[in-house]
Design an enzyme around this catalytic site. Structure first.
Site, PDB file in Angstrom:
ATOM      1  N   GLU A  96       0.843  -1.209   0.000  1.00 52.83           N
ATOM      2  CA  GLU A  96       0.000   0.000   0.000  1.00 52.83           C
ATOM      3  C   GLU A  96       0.873   1.251   0.000  1.00 52.83           C
ATOM      4  O   GLU A  96       2.007   1.224   0.483  1.00 52.83           O
ATOM      5  CB  GLU A  96      -0.859   0.026   1.273  1.00 52.83           C
ATOM      6  CG  GLU A  96      -2.289  -0.439   1.074  1.00 52.83           C
ATOM      7  CD  GLU A  96      -3.171   0.575   0.348  1.00 52.83           C
ATOM      8  OE1 GLU A  96      -2.653   1.450  -0.358  1.00 52.83           O
ATOM      9  OE2 GLU A  96      -4.403   0.477   0.489  1.00 52.83           O
ATOM     10  N   ASP A  97       0.311   2.335  -0.515  1.00 51.49           N
ATOM     11  CA  ASP A  97       1.011   3.618  -0.434  1.00 51.49           C
ATOM     12  C   ASP A  97       0.816   4.230   0.953  1.00 51.49           C
ATOM     13  O   ASP A  97       1.748   4.668   1.598  1.00 51.49           O
ATOM     14  CB  ASP A  97       0.510   4.585  -1.525  1.00 51.49           C
ATOM     15  CG  ASP A  97      -1.016   4.721  -1.571  1.00 51.49           C
ATOM     16  OD1 ASP A  97      -1.728   3.965  -0.874  1.00 51.49           O
ATOM     17  OD2 ASP A  97      -1.513   5.587  -2.316  1.00 51.49           O
ATOM     18  N   VAL A  99      -1.816   3.985   4.674  1.00 48.73           N
ATOM     19  CA  VAL A  99      -2.948   3.497   5.449  1.00 48.73           C
ATOM     20  C   VAL A  99      -3.470   4.698   6.230  1.00 48.73           C
ATOM     21  O   VAL A  99      -2.750   5.316   7.008  1.00 48.73           O
ATOM     22  CB  VAL A  99      -2.553   2.348   6.410  1.00 48.73           C
ATOM     23  CG1 VAL A  99      -3.721   1.974   7.309  1.00 48.73           C
ATOM     24  CG2 VAL A  99      -2.078   1.134   5.618  1.00 48.73           C
ATOM     25  N   ASP A 100      -4.721   5.024   5.953  1.00 47.45           N
ATOM     26  CA  ASP A 100      -5.361   6.179   6.578  1.00 47.45           C
ATOM     27  C   ASP A 100      -6.307   5.651   7.661  1.00 47.45           C
ATOM     28  O   ASP A 100      -5.891   5.399   8.778  1.00 47.45           O
ATOM     29  CB  ASP A 100      -6.076   6.975   5.474  1.00 47.45           C
ATOM     30  CG  ASP A 100      -6.662   8.293   5.943  1.00 47.45           C
ATOM     31  OD1 ASP A 100      -6.279   8.766   7.017  1.00 47.45           O
ATOM     32  OD2 ASP A 100      -7.512   8.852   5.227  1.00 47.45           O
ATOM     33  N   GLY A 102      -7.632   2.730   7.444  1.00 48.64           N
ATOM     34  CA  GLY A 102      -7.353   1.299   7.458  1.00 48.64           C
ATOM     35  C   GLY A 102      -8.466   0.473   6.841  1.00 48.64           C
ATOM     36  O   GLY A 102      -8.356  -0.755   6.731  1.00 48.64           O
ATOM     37  N   LEU A 103      -9.539   1.132   6.407  1.00 52.83           N
ATOM     38  CA  LEU A 103     -10.692   0.408   5.872  1.00 52.83           C
ATOM     39  C   LEU A 103     -10.327  -0.398   4.613  1.00 52.83           C
ATOM     40  O   LEU A 103     -10.600  -1.605   4.540  1.00 52.83           O
ATOM     41  CB  LEU A 103     -11.841   1.377   5.559  1.00 52.83           C
ATOM     42  CG  LEU A 103     -13.076   0.748   4.917  1.00 52.83           C
ATOM     43  CD1 LEU A 103     -13.768  -0.208   5.892  1.00 52.83           C
ATOM     44  CD2 LEU A 103     -14.067   1.812   4.443  1.00 52.83           C
ATOM     45  N   THR A 104      -9.700   0.258   3.645  1.00 53.13           N
ATOM     46  CA  THR A 104      -9.382  -0.409   2.377  1.00 53.13           C
ATOM     47  C   THR A 104      -8.574  -1.677   2.605  1.00 53.13           C
ATOM     48  O   THR A 104      -8.927  -2.751   2.115  1.00 53.13           O
ATOM     49  CB  THR A 104      -8.575   0.547   1.456  1.00 53.13           C
ATOM     50  OG1 THR A 104      -9.238   1.805   1.417  1.00 53.13           O
ATOM     51  CG2 THR A 104      -8.437  -0.013   0.061  1.00 53.13           C
ATOM     52  N   LYS A 128      -0.994   6.952   8.736  1.00 56.37           N
ATOM     53  CA  LYS A 128      -1.519   8.059   9.559  1.00 56.37           C
ATOM     54  C   LYS A 128      -2.123   7.437  10.814  1.00 56.37           C
ATOM     55  O   LYS A 128      -3.334   7.198  10.868  1.00 56.37           O
ATOM     56  CB  LYS A 128      -2.623   8.802   8.791  1.00 56.37           C
ATOM     57  CG  LYS A 128      -2.126   9.695   7.689  1.00 56.37           C
ATOM     58  CD  LYS A 128      -3.295  10.510   7.138  1.00 56.37           C
ATOM     59  CE  LYS A 128      -2.988  11.073   5.785  1.00 56.37           C
ATOM     60  NZ  LYS A 128      -4.165  11.634   5.106  1.00 56.37           N
ATOM     61  N   ASP A 156      -1.870  10.893  -4.974  1.00 55.75           N
ATOM     62  CA  ASP A 156      -2.448  11.962  -5.791  1.00 55.75           C
ATOM     63  C   ASP A 156      -3.358  12.902  -5.019  1.00 55.75           C
ATOM     64  O   ASP A 156      -3.849  12.586  -3.934  1.00 55.75           O
ATOM     65  CB  ASP A 156      -3.280  11.344  -6.917  1.00 55.75           C
ATOM     66  CG  ASP A 156      -4.598  10.765  -6.397  1.00 55.75           C
ATOM     67  OD1 ASP A 156      -4.564   9.979  -5.426  1.00 55.75           O
ATOM     68  OD2 ASP A 156      -5.663  11.119  -6.938  1.00 55.75           O
TER      69      ASP A 156
END
Ligand code: IMP
Length: 172
Positions: A96-97, A99-100, A102-104, A128, A156
């Site tokens: 992954e680029d 993890v915000d 974490g849902l995805t 994050k 992006d």
């Protein structure tokens, strides 16, 4: 609007080499399938793979996750582009680029585990931590960052800035 360097190209390169060295040590004598989560991870994947000495192949997957009322066995994840090969019995590293919440990655991990890989680990360039809502383990982490919207090195804003060789933030 000006863009400020948040993590430099030199810092990224050093970190990617360190992560690759860790992966080379952990999977010594084994073969791995790297699964890059599109689109943001494409540059991280391309750099990481060039420092790997273990036998590997690379695949990409694209998914959209959503919080929904209906839970299916594969989780609430829509696969926009699926893997070309079966991963049953393979050692997988999801790439992954960032993890915000974490849902995805939580949903994607759940779905991919149902395909019975031999093992599955997660690598993410950025995390994050303050934003996470779905507790998870990042086995190979680049940088823990503050709650800022970052761009560059694959990430992006509205489809732009992926080409920046560093991780940047907008300067107010
Ligand atoms: P999560 O499901 O909330 O963890 O979101 C992860 C995805 O959101 C990442 O793969 C990115 O595509 C996007 N994202 C989250 N934070 C940022 C950011 O700061 N910059 C660019 N994209 C981001």
């Amino acid at each position: 609007m000006a863009i400020e360097v948040y993590i430099s190209q030199v810092q990224i390169e050093k970190k990617v080499k360190e992560l690759a060295a860790q992966i080379n040590a952990d999977y010594h004598g084994k073969e791995v399938v790297l699964v890059g989560v599109l689109t943001g991870s494409f540059i991280f994947c391309a750099d990481l793979v060039r420092y790997l000495t273990i036998k590997n192949s690379i695949e990409f997957i694209s998914a959209s996750s959503y919080e929904g009322a209906t839970t299916t066995s594969s989780g609430n994840v829509k696969i926009n582009l699926d893997l070309k090969r079966d991963i049953a019995g393979k050692h997988i590293i999801l790439i992954e680029d960032i993890v915000d919440t974490g849902l995805t990655i939580t949903q994607l991990t759940k779905m991919l585990k149902s395909r019975n890989p031999a093992s599955m680990k997660l690598a993410s360039l950025l995390f994050k931590k303050v934003r996470v809502e779905h507790p998870l383990t990042i086995d190979y982490l680049g940088f823990e960052i503050e709650d800022k919207f970052v761009i560059g090195y694959g990430l992006d804003y509205d489809g732009y800035y992926r080409e920046l060789p560093y991780i940047g933030v907008y300067k107010a």
